[in-house]
Design a protein around this motif. Structure first.
Motif, PDB file in Angstrom:
ATOM      1  N   GLU A   1      -3.244  28.147  42.708  1.00 49.44           N
ATOM      2  CA  GLU A   1      -1.834  28.324  42.984  1.00 49.44           C
ATOM      3  C   GLU A   1      -1.418  29.793  42.925  1.00 49.44           C
ATOM      4  OE1 GLU A   1       2.145  25.733  42.211  1.00 49.44           O
ATOM      5  OE2 GLU A   1       0.580  25.688  40.689  1.00 49.44           O
TER       6      GLU A   1
ATOM      7  N   SER B   1       4.350  25.120  50.738  1.00 51.50           N
ATOM      8  CA  SER B   1       3.875  24.715  49.411  1.00 51.50           C
ATOM      9  C   SER B   1       2.381  24.972  49.295  1.00 51.50           C
ATOM     10  CB  SER B   1       4.154  23.233  49.176  1.00 51.50           C
ATOM     11  OG  SER B   1       3.357  22.451  50.050  1.00 51.50           O
TER      12      SER B   1
ATOM     13  N   ARG C   1       0.315  22.725  48.326  1.00 49.95           N
ATOM     14  CA  ARG C   1      -0.295  21.523  48.904  1.00 49.95           C
ATOM     15  C   ARG C   1      -0.480  21.686  50.420  1.00 49.95           C
ATOM     16  NH1 ARG C   1       2.040  16.285  46.971  1.00 49.95           N
ATOM     17  NH2 ARG C   1       0.150  16.241  45.757  1.00 49.95           N
TER      18      ARG C   1
ATOM     19  N   GLU D   1     -10.086  18.836  43.170  1.00 53.66           N
ATOM     20  CA  GLU D   1      -8.756  19.245  43.598  1.00 53.66           C
ATOM     21  C   GLU D   1      -7.742  18.791  42.563  1.00 53.66           C
ATOM     22  OE1 GLU D   1      -5.816  18.922  47.477  1.00 53.66           O
ATOM     23  OE2 GLU D   1      -7.679  17.785  47.450  1.00 53.66           O
ATOM     24  N   SER D   2      -6.801  19.682  42.262  1.00 52.22           N
ATOM     25  CA  SER D   2      -5.707  19.353  41.354  1.00 52.22           C
ATOM     26  C   SER D   2      -4.430  19.981  41.901  1.00 52.22           C
ATOM     27  CB  SER D   2      -6.004  19.879  39.946  1.00 52.22           C
ATOM     28  OG  SER D   2      -5.886  21.289  39.919  1.00 52.22           O
ATOM     29  N   GLU D   3      -3.359  19.849  41.172  1.00 55.29           N
ATOM     30  CA  GLU D   3      -2.098  20.478  41.576  1.00 55.29           C
ATOM     31  C   GLU D   3      -2.194  22.004  41.499  1.00 55.29           C
ATOM     32  OE1 GLU D   3       0.720  18.999  42.802  1.00 55.29           O
ATOM     33  OE2 GLU D   3      -0.539  17.200  42.852  1.00 55.29           O
ATOM     34  N   GLN D   4      -3.137  22.534  40.685  1.00 54.18           N
ATOM     35  CA  GLN D   4      -3.250  23.980  40.469  1.00 54.18           C
ATOM     36  C   GLN D   4      -4.378  24.650  41.242  1.00 54.18           C
ATOM     37  OE1 GLN D   4      -3.245  21.850  37.611  1.00 54.18           O
ATOM     38  NE2 GLN D   4      -1.018  21.992  37.548  1.00 54.18           N
TER      39      GLN D   4
END
Length: 160
Positions: free
Chosen positions: A70, A83, A85, A103-106
């Motif tokens: 991110e 975003s 994403r 894969e993660s949100e970060q």
């Protein structure tokens, strides 16, 4: 290295011979003189006085890949993509030869199932000067990585 030896990104990397590693050392060994050596509790730059190549400690293959997080998105892609994403999804479409392994949100890690590159650990004797002007003798490992053009670069330096 010359054009005829470039890794075109297909299949396995070529096997490096000891002669090629010695050639790398002869060509790029001077780079050792410009590496910032730091010793705990001494903030000053340490000058390299002399060094000697000792041996190849290890050679291994790693899959080619891409790691994004991110912070990278915020620094370089935030204006182009709405975003993180959305940016990750565009990378998946762009790098169809890579598979998402985590894969993660970060963050996101993508690796190739077929294309690989070499990493090499080289051991050197290094004579350096600390911030107080004292001569220090060290054994130092240089971790060298092959890029997609068959060039090698120092990616990590570790005092033994």
């Amino acid at each position: 290295m010359n054009e005829s030896r470039q890794n075109t990104g297909r299949g396995r990397p070529r096997i490096l011979s000891e002669k090629e590693i010695e050639s790398w050392q002869d060509t790029y060994g001077e780079d050792i003189q410009i590496v910032d050596y730091k010793k705990p509790n001494v903030d000053d730059f340490i000058n390299v006085l002399d060094y000697k190549f000792l041996r190849v400690v290890d050679k291994w293959e790693e899959p080619n890949g891409l790691i994004v997080d991110e912070d990278m998105y915020k620094m370089y892609q935030e204006k182009e993509f709405k975003s993180f994403r959305e940016w990750k999804e565009s990378l998946k479409r762009q790098f169809t030869n890579l598979t998402v392994v985590s894969e993660s949100e970060q963050d996101m890690v993508m690796k190739s199932a077929t294309d690989k590159h070499y990493k090499i650990e080289l051991l050197y004797d290094v004579n350096a000067t600390n911030g107080l002007g004292q001569s220090i003798y060290k054994k130092v490992s240089f971790f060298v990585e092959e890029d997609v053009f068959d060039n090698y670069k120092i990616i990590l330096v570790h005092d033994k």
